[in-house]
Design a protein around this motif. Structure first.
Motif, PDB file in Angstrom:
ATOM      1  N   ILE A 141      -3.726   3.673  -7.483  1.00 46.71           N
ATOM      2  CA  ILE A 141      -3.245   2.906  -6.329  1.00 46.71           C
ATOM      3  C   ILE A 141      -2.114   1.974  -6.737  1.00 46.71           C
ATOM      4  CG2 ILE A 141      -3.870   1.070  -4.704  1.00 46.71           C
ATOM      5  CD1 ILE A 141      -6.656   2.438  -4.500  1.00 46.71           C
ATOM      6  N   LEU A 142      -2.342   1.174  -7.766  1.00 45.96           N
ATOM      7  CA  LEU A 142      -1.316   0.221  -8.186  1.00 45.96           C
ATOM      8  C   LEU A 142      -0.085   0.943  -8.738  1.00 45.96           C
ATOM      9  CD1 LEU A 142      -3.485  -2.600  -9.794  1.00 45.96           C
ATOM     10  CD2 LEU A 142      -2.533  -2.478  -7.482  1.00 45.96           C
ATOM     11  N   GLN A 151       2.993   2.210   1.892  1.00 51.94           N
ATOM     12  CA  GLN A 151       1.533   2.154   1.957  1.00 51.94           C
ATOM     13  C   GLN A 151       0.951   3.281   2.802  1.00 51.94           C
ATOM     14  OE1 GLN A 151      -0.237  -1.712   2.765  1.00 51.94           O
ATOM     15  NE2 GLN A 151       1.554  -2.725   1.888  1.00 51.94           N
ATOM     16  N   GLU A 152       1.612   3.582   3.895  1.00 58.15           N
ATOM     17  CA  GLU A 152       1.118   4.641   4.764  1.00 58.15           C
ATOM     18  C   GLU A 152       1.122   5.991   4.041  1.00 58.15           C
ATOM     19  OE1 GLU A 152       3.613   2.550   5.606  1.00 58.15           O
ATOM     20  OE2 GLU A 152       2.685   1.298   7.153  1.00 58.15           O
ATOM     21  N   GLN A 153       2.162   6.228   3.266  1.00 61.72           N
ATOM     22  CA  GLN A 153       2.262   7.480   2.509  1.00 61.72           C
ATOM     23  C   GLN A 153       1.208   7.549   1.411  1.00 61.72           C
ATOM     24  OE1 GLN A 153       6.342   7.299   1.218  1.00 61.72           O
ATOM     25  NE2 GLN A 153       7.055   8.583   2.904  1.00 61.72           N
ATOM     26  N   GLY A 163      -6.355   0.855   6.177  1.00 64.34           N
ATOM     27  CA  GLY A 163      -7.159  -0.362   5.981  1.00 64.34           C
ATOM     28  C   GLY A 163      -7.910  -0.345   4.654  1.00 64.34           C
ATOM     29  N   TYR A 164      -8.509   0.802   4.334  1.00 67.80           N
ATOM     30  CA  TYR A 164      -9.234   0.918   3.066  1.00 67.80           C
ATOM     31  C   TYR A 164      -8.279   0.722   1.897  1.00 67.80           C
ATOM     32  CZ  TYR A 164     -11.543   2.987  -0.959  1.00 67.80           C
ATOM     33  OH  TYR A 164     -12.051   3.191  -2.215  1.00 67.80           O
ATOM     34  N   LEU A 165      -7.110   1.341   1.987  1.00 67.69           N
ATOM     35  CA  LEU A 165      -6.133   1.246   0.910  1.00 67.69           C
ATOM     36  C   LEU A 165      -5.727  -0.202   0.674  1.00 67.69           C
ATOM     37  CD1 LEU A 165      -4.265   2.766  -1.114  1.00 67.69           C
ATOM     38  CD2 LEU A 165      -2.524   2.655   0.664  1.00 67.69           C
ATOM     39  N   ARG A 166      -5.450  -0.939   1.740  1.00 66.50           N
ATOM     40  CA  ARG A 166      -5.056  -2.351   1.592  1.00 66.50           C
ATOM     41  C   ARG A 166      -6.159  -3.157   0.946  1.00 66.50           C
ATOM     42  NH1 ARG A 166      -1.348  -5.044   5.805  1.00 66.50           N
ATOM     43  NH2 ARG A 166      -2.540  -6.711   4.890  1.00 66.50           N
TER      44      ARG A 166
END
Length: 187
Positions: A141-142, A151-153, A163-166
């Motif tokens: 992720i980082l 972020q969407e990609q 939301g989960y990714l954030r």
């Protein structure tokens, strides 16, 4: 920790495998060029930074037996970005024109600046060590964030919700920050 399959890039540098070296250039040079030209640099600057990063990696693999436990791309991009940001800092300290006396005057400020560069490089190395301690998902992720991917990609590519990714990114950053802070208190 197990060695990541991308270790092949480092092994290719070490053995001077032209196919793998060419692949590194084909896959990553464009991203580095885009980053540097968008941040006050030229294409020549980008080529220089890319080449310096390749040489640094070669040195690390040959003399320090560097082993990748995470993907090559975010690691390499981070090295190039740090090198460019350091170059911008150096350029910011240099006057546009120099008097002849200035060329021969090597004062304490030069040594202080050199010490600061050494400290910054040590901090970058410590950051990379702490980054390597993160779990595979956090590194992915980082690492994707470091490449500048939207972020969407990232969420779409990883098969998770935005939301989960954030939330996960925040948790990973908090973990990384705690690792870095603990390491700094030990020093």
């Amino acid at each position: 920790m197990t060695t990541h399959p991308d270790q092949r890039y480092l092994d290719g540098l070490l053995s001077n495998d032209t196919r793998l070296v060419r692949e590194i250039y084909e896959r990553f040079a464009r991203k580095i060029r885009r980053f540097i030209t968008q941040h006050q640099g030229s294409e020549e600057d980008a080529a220089d930074i890319f080449q310096e990063a390749i040489m640094d990696l070669y040195y690390q693999v040959r003399h320090k037996e560097l082993r990748l436990t995470y993907p090559f791309e975010p690691f390499f991009l981070l090295i190039c970005k740090r090198k460019w940001l350091n170059e911008l800092k150096k350029r910011g300290r240099q006057p546009v024109t120099k008097k002849l006396d200035d060329l021969y005057d090597v004062g304490e400020d030069v040594f202080a600046a050199a010490e600061k560069v050494v400290q910054e490089e040590a901090q970058a190395g410590m950051f990379l060590e702490q980054f390597a301690r993160l779990g595979e998902k956090c590194r992915e992720i980082l690492g994707r964030y470091l490449t500048g991917e939207a972020q969407e990609q990232i969420a779409l590519a990883m098969g998770v919700t935005y939301g989960y990714l954030r939330k996960k990114k925040s948790e990973c950053m908090a973990t990384l920050l705690s690792y870095v802070q603990k390491q700094q208190t030990r020093l």
